[in-house]
Design a protein around this motif. Structure first.
Motif, PDB file in Angstrom:
ATOM      1  N   GLY A 101       2.066  -8.094   7.817  1.00  0.00           N
ATOM      2  CA  GLY A 101       2.213  -8.847   6.580  1.00  0.00           C
ATOM      3  C   GLY A 101       2.169  -7.971   5.341  1.00  0.00           C
ATOM      4  O   GLY A 101       2.400  -8.457   4.226  1.00  0.00           O
ATOM      5  N   ALA A 102       1.905  -6.694   5.515  1.00  0.00           N
ATOM      6  CA  ALA A 102       1.797  -5.784   4.370  1.00  0.00           C
ATOM      7  C   ALA A 102       3.004  -4.841   4.336  1.00  0.00           C
ATOM      8  O   ALA A 102       3.571  -4.502   5.370  1.00  0.00           O
ATOM      9  CB  ALA A 102       0.514  -4.961   4.465  1.00  0.00           C
ATOM     10  N   SER A 103       3.380  -4.434   3.137  1.00  0.00           N
ATOM     11  CA  SER A 103       4.418  -3.412   2.974  1.00  0.00           C
ATOM     12  C   SER A 103       3.744  -2.066   2.737  1.00  0.00           C
ATOM     13  O   SER A 103       2.756  -1.991   1.997  1.00  0.00           O
ATOM     14  CB  SER A 103       5.308  -3.741   1.767  1.00  0.00           C
ATOM     15  N   PHE A 104       4.298  -1.039   3.366  1.00  0.00           N
ATOM     16  CA  PHE A 104       3.732   0.302   3.214  1.00  0.00           C
ATOM     17  C   PHE A 104       4.803   1.243   2.682  1.00  0.00           C
ATOM     18  O   PHE A 104       5.962   1.176   3.105  1.00  0.00           O
ATOM     19  CB  PHE A 104       3.224   0.828   4.565  1.00  0.00           C
ATOM     20  N   LYS A 105       4.403   2.097   1.773  1.00  0.00           N
ATOM     21  CA  LYS A 105       5.256   3.193   1.334  1.00  0.00           C
ATOM     22  C   LYS A 105       4.486   4.470   1.644  1.00  0.00           C
ATOM     23  O   LYS A 105       3.348   4.635   1.194  1.00  0.00           O
ATOM     24  CB  LYS A 105       5.545   3.093  -0.168  1.00  0.00           C
ATOM     25  N   TRP A 106       5.121   5.332   2.427  1.00  0.00           N
ATOM     26  CA  TRP A 106       4.364   6.459   2.969  1.00  0.00           C
ATOM     27  C   TRP A 106       5.215   7.726   2.830  1.00  0.00           C
ATOM     28  O   TRP A 106       6.162   7.906   3.570  1.00  0.00           O
ATOM     29  CB  TRP A 106       4.007   6.132   4.417  1.00  0.00           C
ATOM     30  N   ASP A 107       4.880   8.536   1.868  1.00  0.00           N
ATOM     31  CA  ASP A 107       5.607   9.795   1.625  1.00  0.00           C
ATOM     32  C   ASP A 107       7.123   9.598   1.619  1.00  0.00           C
ATOM     33  O   ASP A 107       7.868  10.338   2.277  1.00  0.00           O
ATOM     34  CB  ASP A 107       5.214  10.835   2.682  1.00  0.00           C
ATOM     35  N   PHE A 139       8.883   7.136   2.859  1.00  0.00           N
ATOM     36  CA  PHE A 139       9.375   6.167   3.837  1.00  0.00           C
ATOM     37  C   PHE A 139       8.842   4.779   3.474  1.00  0.00           C
ATOM     38  O   PHE A 139       7.708   4.645   3.023  1.00  0.00           O
ATOM     39  CB  PHE A 139       8.908   6.525   5.253  1.00  0.00           C
ATOM     40  N   GLU A 140       9.649   3.769   3.728  1.00  0.00           N
ATOM     41  CA  GLU A 140       9.202   2.417   3.395  1.00  0.00           C
ATOM     42  C   GLU A 140       9.182   1.547   4.644  1.00  0.00           C
ATOM     43  O   GLU A 140      10.100   1.585   5.463  1.00  0.00           O
ATOM     44  CB  GLU A 140      10.131   1.806   2.343  1.00  0.00           C
ATOM     45  N   PHE A 141       8.121   0.786   4.758  1.00  0.00           N
ATOM     46  CA  PHE A 141       7.968  -0.146   5.865  1.00  0.00           C
ATOM     47  C   PHE A 141       7.673  -1.525   5.270  1.00  0.00           C
ATOM     48  O   PHE A 141       6.504  -1.893   5.096  1.00  0.00           O
ATOM     49  CB  PHE A 141       6.833   0.292   6.796  1.00  0.00           C
ATOM     50  N   PRO A 142       8.733  -2.266   4.950  1.00  0.00           N
ATOM     51  CA  PRO A 142       8.502  -3.574   4.337  1.00  0.00           C
ATOM     52  C   PRO A 142       7.779  -4.514   5.304  1.00  0.00           C
ATOM     53  O   PRO A 142       7.832  -4.333   6.532  1.00  0.00           O
ATOM     54  CB  PRO A 142       9.919  -4.086   4.063  1.00  0.00           C
ATOM     55  N   ALA A 143       7.128  -5.508   4.754  1.00  0.00           N
ATOM     56  CA  ALA A 143       6.465  -6.520   5.584  1.00  0.00           C
ATOM     57  C   ALA A 143       7.499  -7.171   6.493  1.00  0.00           C
ATOM     58  O   ALA A 143       8.639  -7.393   6.092  1.00  0.00           O
ATOM     59  CB  ALA A 143       5.798  -7.558   4.689  1.00  0.00           C
ATOM     60  N   VAL A 144       7.082  -7.465   7.731  1.00  0.00           N
ATOM     61  CA  VAL A 144       8.027  -8.072   8.676  1.00  0.00           C
ATOM     62  C   VAL A 144       7.661  -9.513   9.019  1.00  0.00           C
ATOM     63  O   VAL A 144       8.384 -10.191   9.740  1.00  0.00           O
ATOM     64  CB  VAL A 144       8.124  -7.247   9.986  1.00  0.00           C
ATOM     65  N   GLY A 145       6.548  -9.973   8.530  1.00  0.00           N
ATOM     66  CA  GLY A 145       6.172 -11.352   8.838  1.00  0.00           C
ATOM     67  C   GLY A 145       4.835 -11.677   8.226  1.00  0.00           C
ATOM     68  O   GLY A 145       4.232 -10.853   7.535  1.00  0.00           O
ATOM     69  N   THR A 146       4.402 -12.866   8.465  1.00  0.00           N
ATOM     70  CA  THR A 146       3.083 -13.257   7.965  1.00  0.00           C
ATOM     71  C   THR A 146       2.089 -13.234   9.116  1.00  0.00           C
ATOM     72  O   THR A 146       2.471 -13.393  10.276  1.00  0.00           O
ATOM     73  CB  THR A 146       3.106 -14.661   7.353  1.00  0.00           C
ATOM     74  N   VAL A 147       0.857 -13.021   8.773  1.00  0.00           N
ATOM     75  CA  VAL A 147      -0.178 -12.938   9.802  1.00  0.00           C
ATOM     76  C   VAL A 147      -1.205 -14.033   9.579  1.00  0.00           C
ATOM     77  O   VAL A 147      -1.671 -14.241   8.458  1.00  0.00           O
ATOM     78  CB  VAL A 147      -0.864 -11.554   9.758  1.00  0.00           C
ATOM     79  N   GLU A 148      -1.500 -14.689  10.673  1.00  0.00           N
ATOM     80  CA  GLU A 148      -2.520 -15.730  10.613  1.00  0.00           C
ATOM     81  C   GLU A 148      -3.877 -15.064  10.834  1.00  0.00           C
ATOM     82  O   GLU A 148      -4.068 -14.345  11.797  1.00  0.00           O
ATOM     83  CB  GLU A 148      -2.243 -16.716  11.748  1.00  0.00           C
ATOM     84  N   LYS A 149      -4.775 -15.282   9.876  1.00  0.00           N
ATOM     85  CA  LYS A 149      -6.088 -14.633   9.972  1.00  0.00           C
ATOM     86  C   LYS A 149      -7.185 -15.626   9.667  1.00  0.00           C
ATOM     87  O   LYS A 149      -6.944 -16.623   8.986  1.00  0.00           O
ATOM     88  CB  LYS A 149      -6.205 -13.515   8.939  1.00  0.00           C
ATOM     89  N   TYR A 150      -8.366 -15.299  10.080  1.00  0.00           N
ATOM     90  CA  TYR A 150      -9.540 -16.055   9.638  1.00  0.00           C
ATOM     91  C   TYR A 150      -9.713 -15.735   8.164  1.00  0.00           C
ATOM     92  O   TYR A 150      -9.889 -14.578   7.795  1.00  0.00           O
ATOM     93  CB  TYR A 150     -10.766 -15.617  10.427  1.00  0.00           C
ATOM     94  N   ARG A 151      -9.605 -16.747   7.334  1.00  0.00           N
ATOM     95  CA  ARG A 151      -9.581 -16.500   5.897  1.00  0.00           C
ATOM     96  C   ARG A 151     -10.864 -15.820   5.420  1.00  0.00           C
ATOM     97  O   ARG A 151     -11.958 -16.181   5.844  1.00  0.00           O
ATOM     98  CB  ARG A 151      -9.379 -17.815   5.137  1.00  0.00           C
ATOM     99  N   VAL A 161       0.862  -1.185   0.000  1.00  0.00           N
ATOM    100  CA  VAL A 161       0.000   0.000   0.000  1.00  0.00           C
ATOM    101  C   VAL A 161       0.896   1.232   0.000  1.00  0.00           C
ATOM    102  O   VAL A 161       1.804   1.349   0.820  1.00  0.00           O
ATOM    103  CB  VAL A 161      -0.938   0.005   1.230  1.00  0.00           C
ATOM    104  N   GLU A 162       0.655   2.118  -0.945  1.00  0.00           N
ATOM    105  CA  GLU A 162       1.445   3.355  -1.043  1.00  0.00           C
ATOM    106  C   GLU A 162       0.555   4.546  -0.702  1.00  0.00           C
ATOM    107  O   GLU A 162      -0.565   4.657  -1.216  1.00  0.00           O
ATOM    108  CB  GLU A 162       1.993   3.522  -2.464  1.00  0.00           C
ATOM    109  N   ILE A 163       1.080   5.407   0.157  1.00  0.00           N
ATOM    110  CA  ILE A 163       0.294   6.563   0.624  1.00  0.00           C
ATOM    111  C   ILE A 163       1.072   7.852   0.387  1.00  0.00           C
ATOM    112  O   ILE A 163       2.250   7.940   0.731  1.00  0.00           O
ATOM    113  CB  ILE A 163      -0.012   6.428   2.136  1.00  0.00           C
ATOM    114  N   THR A 164       0.405   8.824  -0.192  1.00  0.00           N
ATOM    115  CA  THR A 164       0.973  10.164  -0.336  1.00  0.00           C
ATOM    116  C   THR A 164       0.026  11.132   0.370  1.00  0.00           C
ATOM    117  O   THR A 164      -1.189  11.026   0.222  1.00  0.00           O
ATOM    118  CB  THR A 164       1.081  10.549  -1.834  1.00  0.00           C
ATOM    119  N   GLY A 165       0.605  12.063   1.132  1.00  0.00           N
ATOM    120  CA  GLY A 165      -0.229  12.904   1.986  1.00  0.00           C
ATOM    121  C   GLY A 165      -0.900  14.080   1.293  1.00  0.00           C
ATOM    122  O   GLY A 165      -1.966  14.515   1.710  1.00  0.00           O
ATOM    123  N   SER A 166      -0.273  14.615   0.240  1.00  0.00           N
ATOM    124  CA  SER A 166      -0.818  15.839  -0.359  1.00  0.00           C
ATOM    125  C   SER A 166      -0.659  15.867  -1.874  1.00  0.00           C
ATOM    126  O   SER A 166       0.470  15.974  -2.364  1.00  0.00           O
ATOM    127  CB  SER A 166      -0.122  17.056   0.252  1.00  0.00           C
TER     128      SER A 166
END
Lengths: 158, 216
Positions: free
Chosen positions: B179-185, B187-199, B52-57
């Motif tokens: 489990g998600a990677s974020f790019k935010w203005d 800055f990058e926050f790569p995924a750090v692991g997997t998440v167990e979820k109710y499918r 997910v990539e986010i730009t503020g303005s």
């Protein structure tokens, strides 16, 4: 009830069996035993002919039968964020080498399963509480200001 | 005497939007950001490697999901008398399922930046949608669709800027979605692991069928 054109013309039994946990096979058959409607689309015809209340009453009786025949989803199936993942994200976001305390609690509330995960780590500076619900941040802290530490994602079925 | 008014207008009145979203007008940018990021995560998770990539303005949120047919999306989302959601009928531990997120975004944008368009891009199409509620209760919708080079995912751009004070819920969402990677203005926050979820495709417990979602 909303039906979308192009979707499968399912029987009520098939619909229950396909989409609801713990109600496949013979249990789906038992759930629909006293249901006067055979196909999902027939609910719409029933609503047109006999009125909305009649159709909803049938739905409610069907739901009651389904609930009686199925077991609750155990909280363990809901998953969670996990201690390791929170610690890794804390380091990424706040440069905190997390050596915190993690607690995970599972249970049922109002007949629904829930999981609460709490992570507390000393970080220096001002105390900060971050809360989330169903893998999404919340606008406001879910707990009061006296709650200690960094709370995190509950993934209860709300 | 009983007074009636069109319910569609609820999406464009600040007080009604506050009831629907749970935040005051001053925090509408934050609510728009949260709803867009939640939607982006839901779509991006279908790929197995969500980004997910986010730009503020101006606020822009882009995902790497399968994208949507914009004509189909608009036909559902721009009908302010119904709620539209792929998750509406299912009770699962998932991000919102009320089916009004995009509608409230249009409403909040109208409050914050009237007459400016919300822009969506997906599957080689871009649409700029301007919405204006009239005093008669009618909602005037003006979508301008154009063909653009095809890029993966879905992008939403709204004519609102999001500053640092509104990033708290975004930080929480990054924290709870390892489990998600974020790019935010930048800055990058790569995924750090997997998440167990109710499918999301898992069968649903019969804890409650929602029988009628029409808001009429």
């Amino acid at each position: 009830m909303v039906m979308v054109a192009g979707q499968q013309d399912l029987t009520v039994r098939g619909f229950i069996s396909r989409h609801f946990t713990g109600l496949s096979g013979s249990k789906a058959g038992r759930a629909v035993k006293n249901c006067p409607v055979k196909r999902i689309r027939d609910f719409l015809f029933m609503e047109e002919k006999e009125g909305r209340k009649a159709a909803l009453d049938v739905c409610r009786r069907l739901l009651t039968a389904m609930k009686e025949l199925s077991r609750l989803v155990p909280p363990s199936k809901l998953g969670g964020v996990s201690k390791e993942n929170i610690a890794a994200r804390m380091e990424q976001l706040f440069s905190i080498i997390a050596k915190g305390r993690y607690v995970r609690k599972e249970g049922f509330a109002g007949g629904k399963p829930f999981v609460v995960e709490v992570y507390y780590t000393p970080a220096g500076g001002a105390r900060s509480v971050i809360t989330g619900l169903n893998f999404s941040g919340t606008y406001r802290t879910l707990f009061d200001d006296n709650f200690m530490g960094v709370g995190c994602g509950a993934c209860a079925d709300t | 005497m009983i007074y009636t008014f069109p319910r569609a207008k609820e999406y464009f009145e600040p007080d009604e939007l506050t009831l629907a979203t749970g935040v005051s007008r001053s925090r509408f940018p934050e609510a728009i950001l949260k709803e867009l990021v939640d939607n982006a995560l839901d779509e991006a998770e279908k790929t197995g490697s969500p980004v997910v990539e986010i730009t503020g303005s101006p606020l822009t949120v882009k995902d790497n999901g399968p994208g949507v047919d914009l004509n189909e999306l608009l036909s559902k989302v721009l009908d302010f008398n119904v709620r539209a959601s792929s998750k509406l009928a299912w009770k699962r531990p998932t991000r919102g399922y009320l089916g009004n997120a995009l509608k409230t975004i249009f409403g909040m944008v109208h409050v914050l930046a009237p007459d400016k368009p919300v822009v969506f891009e997906s599957r080689g199409q871009r649409v700029a949608v301007t919405i204006r509620p009239l005093s008669t209760g009618e909602i005037r919708i003006n979508p301008v669709l154009e063909t653009v080079p095809e890029r993966p995912g879905f992008t939403a751009t709204v004519p609102v800027s999001v500053s640092g004070m509104f990033y708290e819920t975004l930080i929480a969402t990054i924290l709870f979605n390892p489990g998600a990677s974020f790019k935010w203005d930048g800055f990058e926050f790569p995924a750090v692991g997997t998440v167990e979820k109710y499918r999301r495709t898992a069968r649903c417990p019969p804890t409650g069928l929602i029988l009628n979602h029409s808001s009429t």
